[in-house]
Design a protein around this motif. Sequence first.
Motif, PDB file in Angstrom:
ATOM      1  N   UNK A 269      51.304  35.871  44.273  1.00 42.60           N
ATOM      2  CA  UNK A 269      52.161  36.349  45.363  1.00 42.60           C
ATOM      3  C   UNK A 269      53.390  37.075  44.842  1.00 42.60           C
ATOM      4  N   UNK A 270      53.907  36.634  43.711  1.00 42.90           N
ATOM      5  CA  UNK A 270      55.131  37.245  43.179  1.00 42.90           C
ATOM      6  C   UNK A 270      54.901  38.651  42.647  1.00 42.90           C
ATOM      7  N   UNK A 271      53.643  39.033  42.394  1.00 42.48           N
ATOM      8  CA  UNK A 271      53.352  40.361  41.848  1.00 42.48           C
ATOM      9  C   UNK A 271      53.037  41.392  42.926  1.00 42.48           C
ATOM     10  N   UNK A 272      52.959  40.971  44.182  1.00 47.24           N
ATOM     11  CA  UNK A 272      52.690  41.923  45.258  1.00 47.24           C
ATOM     12  C   UNK A 272      51.235  42.346  45.308  1.00 47.24           C
ATOM     13  N   UNK A 273      50.990  43.533  45.847  1.00 45.01           N
ATOM     14  CA  UNK A 273      49.627  44.035  46.029  1.00 45.01           C
ATOM     15  C   UNK A 273      49.016  44.573  44.747  1.00 45.01           C
ATOM     16  N   UNK A 274      49.780  44.629  43.673  1.00 46.73           N
ATOM     17  CA  UNK A 274      49.240  45.177  42.429  1.00 46.73           C
ATOM     18  C   UNK A 274      48.202  44.254  41.788  1.00 46.73           C
ATOM     19  N   UNK A 275      48.188  42.992  42.186  1.00 50.09           N
ATOM     20  CA  UNK A 275      47.226  42.068  41.576  1.00 50.09           C
ATOM     21  C   UNK A 275      45.831  42.240  42.163  1.00 50.09           C
ATOM     22  N   UNK A 276      45.699  42.938  43.306  1.00 48.01           N
ATOM     23  CA  UNK A 276      44.393  43.108  43.946  1.00 48.01           C
ATOM     24  C   UNK A 276      43.759  44.396  43.440  1.00 48.01           C
ATOM     25  N   UNK A 277      42.556  44.258  42.897  1.00 44.48           N
ATOM     26  CA  UNK A 277      41.894  45.392  42.258  1.00 44.48           C
ATOM     27  C   UNK A 277      40.381  45.236  42.351  1.00 44.48           C
ATOM     28  N   UNK A 278      39.689  46.327  42.095  1.00 47.43           N
ATOM     29  CA  UNK A 278      38.227  46.337  42.103  1.00 47.43           C
ATOM     30  C   UNK A 278      37.689  45.544  40.906  1.00 47.43           C
ATOM     31  N   UNK A 279      36.476  44.997  41.026  1.00 43.27           N
ATOM     32  CA  UNK A 279      35.932  44.174  39.930  1.00 43.27           C
ATOM     33  C   UNK A 279      35.800  44.904  38.600  1.00 43.27           C
ATOM     34  N   UNK A 280      35.421  46.187  38.622  1.00 37.89           N
ATOM     35  CA  UNK A 280      35.228  46.902  37.361  1.00 37.89           C
ATOM     36  C   UNK A 280      36.538  46.960  36.580  1.00 37.89           C
ATOM     37  N   UNK A 281      37.629  47.268  37.263  1.00 40.01           N
ATOM     38  CA  UNK A 281      38.927  47.342  36.598  1.00 40.01           C
ATOM     39  C   UNK A 281      39.397  45.962  36.156  1.00 40.01           C
ATOM     40  N   UNK A 282      39.256  44.977  36.998  1.00 45.59           N
ATOM     41  CA  UNK A 282      39.707  43.634  36.643  1.00 45.59           C
ATOM     42  C   UNK A 282      38.955  43.050  35.467  1.00 45.59           C
ATOM     43  N   UNK A 283      37.635  43.238  35.435  1.00 45.44           N
ATOM     44  CA  UNK A 283      36.848  42.695  34.330  1.00 45.44           C
ATOM     45  C   UNK A 283      37.140  43.438  33.025  1.00 45.44           C
ATOM     46  N   UNK A 284      37.452  44.739  33.094  1.00 45.90           N
ATOM     47  CA  UNK A 284      37.797  45.479  31.881  1.00 45.90           C
ATOM     48  C   UNK A 284      39.127  44.996  31.321  1.00 45.90           C
ATOM     49  N   UNK A 285      40.099  44.715  32.185  1.00 47.80           N
ATOM     50  CA  UNK A 285      41.367  44.184  31.711  1.00 47.80           C
ATOM     51  C   UNK A 285      41.174  42.795  31.112  1.00 47.80           C
ATOM     52  N   UNK A 286      40.259  42.025  31.668  1.00 49.51           N
ATOM     53  CA  UNK A 286      39.977  40.707  31.112  1.00 49.51           C
ATOM     54  C   UNK A 286      39.326  40.825  29.732  1.00 49.51           C
ATOM     55  N   UNK A 287      38.483  41.844  29.561  1.00 50.75           N
ATOM     56  CA  UNK A 287      37.785  42.019  28.281  1.00 50.75           C
ATOM     57  C   UNK A 287      38.734  42.437  27.168  1.00 50.75           C
ATOM     58  N   UNK A 288      39.754  43.210  27.505  1.00 54.06           N
ATOM     59  CA  UNK A 288      40.582  43.813  26.463  1.00 54.06           C
ATOM     60  C   UNK A 288      41.924  43.121  26.247  1.00 54.06           C
ATOM     61  N   UNK A 289      42.313  42.184  27.084  1.00 48.91           N
ATOM     62  CA  UNK A 289      43.623  41.576  26.911  1.00 48.91           C
ATOM     63  C   UNK A 289      43.686  40.163  27.432  1.00 48.91           C
ATOM     64  N   UNK A 290      44.889  39.632  27.425  1.00 47.78           N
ATOM     65  CA  UNK A 290      45.114  38.277  27.933  1.00 47.78           C
ATOM     66  C   UNK A 290      45.237  38.362  29.450  1.00 47.78           C
ATOM     67  N   UNK A 291      44.077  38.298  30.119  1.00 47.94           N
ATOM     68  CA  UNK A 291      44.024  38.559  31.553  1.00 47.94           C
ATOM     69  C   UNK A 291      42.960  37.672  32.182  1.00 47.94           C
ATOM     70  N   UNK A 292      43.262  37.125  33.345  1.00 46.54           N
ATOM     71  CA  UNK A 292      42.308  36.334  34.125  1.00 46.54           C
ATOM     72  C   UNK A 292      42.079  37.046  35.455  1.00 46.54           C
ATOM     73  N   UNK A 293      40.844  36.946  35.976  1.00 49.62           N
ATOM     74  CA  UNK A 293      40.483  37.721  37.161  1.00 49.62           C
ATOM     75  C   UNK A 293      39.723  36.844  38.147  1.00 49.62           C
ATOM     76  N   UNK A 294      40.258  36.762  39.377  1.00 48.77           N
ATOM     77  CA  UNK A 294      39.598  36.038  40.461  1.00 48.77           C
ATOM     78  C   UNK A 294      38.556  36.947  41.095  1.00 48.77           C
ATOM     79  N   UNK A 295      37.283  36.545  41.032  1.00 47.25           N
ATOM     80  CA  UNK A 295      36.201  37.433  41.437  1.00 47.25           C
ATOM     81  C   UNK A 295      35.023  36.599  41.936  1.00 47.25           C
ATOM     82  N   UNK A 296      34.173  37.212  42.771  1.00 48.66           N
ATOM     83  CA  UNK A 296      32.886  36.593  43.086  1.00 48.66           C
ATOM     84  C   UNK A 296      32.101  36.488  41.779  1.00 48.66           C
ATOM     85  N   UNK A 297      31.682  35.278  41.449  1.00 45.99           N
ATOM     86  CA  UNK A 297      31.143  35.055  40.111  1.00 45.99           C
ATOM     87  C   UNK A 297      29.892  35.873  39.850  1.00 45.99           C
ATOM     88  N   UNK A 298      29.062  36.084  40.891  1.00 45.50           N
ATOM     89  CA  UNK A 298      27.852  36.874  40.643  1.00 45.50           C
ATOM     90  C   UNK A 298      28.200  38.327  40.306  1.00 45.50           C
TER      91      UNK A 298
END
Length: 683
Positions: free
Chosen positions: A527-556
């Motif tokens: 909530x403290x980061x605003x709307x910037x935390x909401x993103x498409x799965x492709x972008x979120x998973x790429x950030x998770x792959x390359x850095x210290x990042x966690x992504x809330x996503x439908x697991x499938x």
Amino acid sequence: MNSLIFPELFVLLLLLLWPLTASTSMSAPADASIPRGQQEQKQLLKDDSWGNQLPDMLVAYYRQHGVHSLMLVVCRGDIDAARLHALLQHFMAHNIYVQLWTEQCLNDLRHVGNETDTPEAPPPRSFQADNETHWELAFVLPALNYKLGILLLQFNSSCALNLLRWSAATEHNYFTTNRYWLLLTQDLQELQLLEDAEIFLPPDSEVRVLWHATSQPFNATLLDVYKVAAWKPLKRRLVGHRLRNPRHMVHALQHFGSAITYRQNLEGIVFNTAIVIAFPDLFTDIEDLSLRHIDTISKVNHRLMLELAVRLNMSYNTYQTVNYGWRQPNGSFDGLMGRFQRYELDFAQLGIFMRLDRIALCDFVAETYRVRAGIMFRQPPLSAVANIFSMPFQQDVWISILVLLIVTMLVMLLEMFFSPHTHNMSYLDSVNFVFGAMCQQGFYVNVSNRSARIIVFTTFVAAVFLFTSFSANIVALLQSPSDAIQSLGDLGQSPLEIGVQDTQYNKIYFTESTDPVTKSLYHKKIASKGDFVYMRPVLGMEKMRTGLFAYQVELQAGYQIVSDTFSEPEKCGLMELEPFQLPMLAVPTRKNFPYKELFRRQIRWQREISLVNREERKWIPQKPKCESGVGGFVSIGLTECRYAFGIFGCGAALSFGVFLIELIRKHSHGIYTFVRGYKHTLH
């Protein structure tokens, strides 16, 4: 209307009021509570043309269906009071409790309110009163969780036909699977009255017509009746013929089985349905397996609904929406649920989450799949959460190394103190020698005597073994993930940033969560980061792959992207935590949908034959396995080197401090003279 009448009072009122039904009325239907074991019913039935056969067959009919509560509807005033009294006693003697409705009771609207069971989505009214053939009734049945029998002694009167039209109206739909209607008649030609388009007996209904003879020998015929649709003709199926006793009735019902198994041909009728495509810009085709993670819910349910249409011989008029439907500030719903609220749809061609606010708008016929949503992340490397330079050796090894350093320095000092040879080194050089050996840096002094050379040699050999073991462990630790994050609390305290899949339900379920850990995580990192935390799965998973990042996503969806884009070493160390449990997906229908039981049985049948399981394996990816183990090339960054830079910084600061002390000491006399002269000038 549900008052309980004691046996003696009920019999007295019935005998007094029945001949006057043309001019008197009861204010409410009476619950007949005649206890078993009354002997006078035998005498009343002895002279009756029914005899004991029809009452016994009626009892057998309702007992076979597990009915213990019965509504007896009498719309004709020419039924003999003694016969009715005997019938009531017969039911009560067999533990079937009876509620009596007369024509006057049906027309008494004084105790009827205008409340509806679905105030948020009141159904459209299809029953239009004209006070001639259609008029309002006090016959209101609440939603039941038990079986109820409804016995209509005659249905060829205007009162009875109006009751059937009233019960078949869209806003009522009293013809359901747990209400067992039985219509008595003495003339099979009266079945033509049920052809009325306003008397819709849906495939979900349990409506039977029992014809019985008026003379001896007694026999009866039981027919099952229903309509595929309101405008379709009445369908009849023989259940039993020439039934003469309860045993015949039970045998006929057992042989007939479930009525709904004969009603699986809907003759091509068209239903209004809808499907949700949440990502229309990425959607290609409902059968596209290359994009399984795009609109997975719609795709995995598609084949089930196609099979349902084939099995039931029906078709769909499908609407497309981009939203499953959520409550708006004004109380209405958008998307799919908004269409259900406006009664624009019959059912949906997919499963949606079963939520309390949606149950007020629609009914759920059968569950299909479970969707899991979780926070996916890679465990941070050990270098990010711990000092890897202290981990290669256990504590006792570090103590042994420290003892070795001290012993070596002492031996070197003793050798320098007692040796007959002169060494070109000071006593503090022994400290430099020991630390230089341990760090594989050599020693700048040329030692001439043999004893000192042996000390130097053995020290460097021991340091080589220690340094080799230390370096090998450091390389392994640099490639190893940690196990520092095991719960949502650990995640909240970790250095990982969090992103969330841009779906509406993620925003809603996070804010609705009552778990204190989940709420703390949401307010601290989402909530403290605003709307910037909401993103498409492709972008979120790429950030998770390359850095210290966690992504809330439908697991499938996350699993599919991991399989497509992650290397084998990157798949290792993947973890997921579920901040909230999503409800099951279930197929929704509009309120009072008259085909619910038919659909429910077909979808359950699909689960039993593993069609549901087959589609799940086809469309829902499983978690990728770590087959190569940890390993591969790992780049060293500032995080891994922070302790080395820390030691270097501390050494530089200490060196600079010592340098200042030395500088001040060397020029202390000049500084003293300068300060003294400055003070003299001021005075």
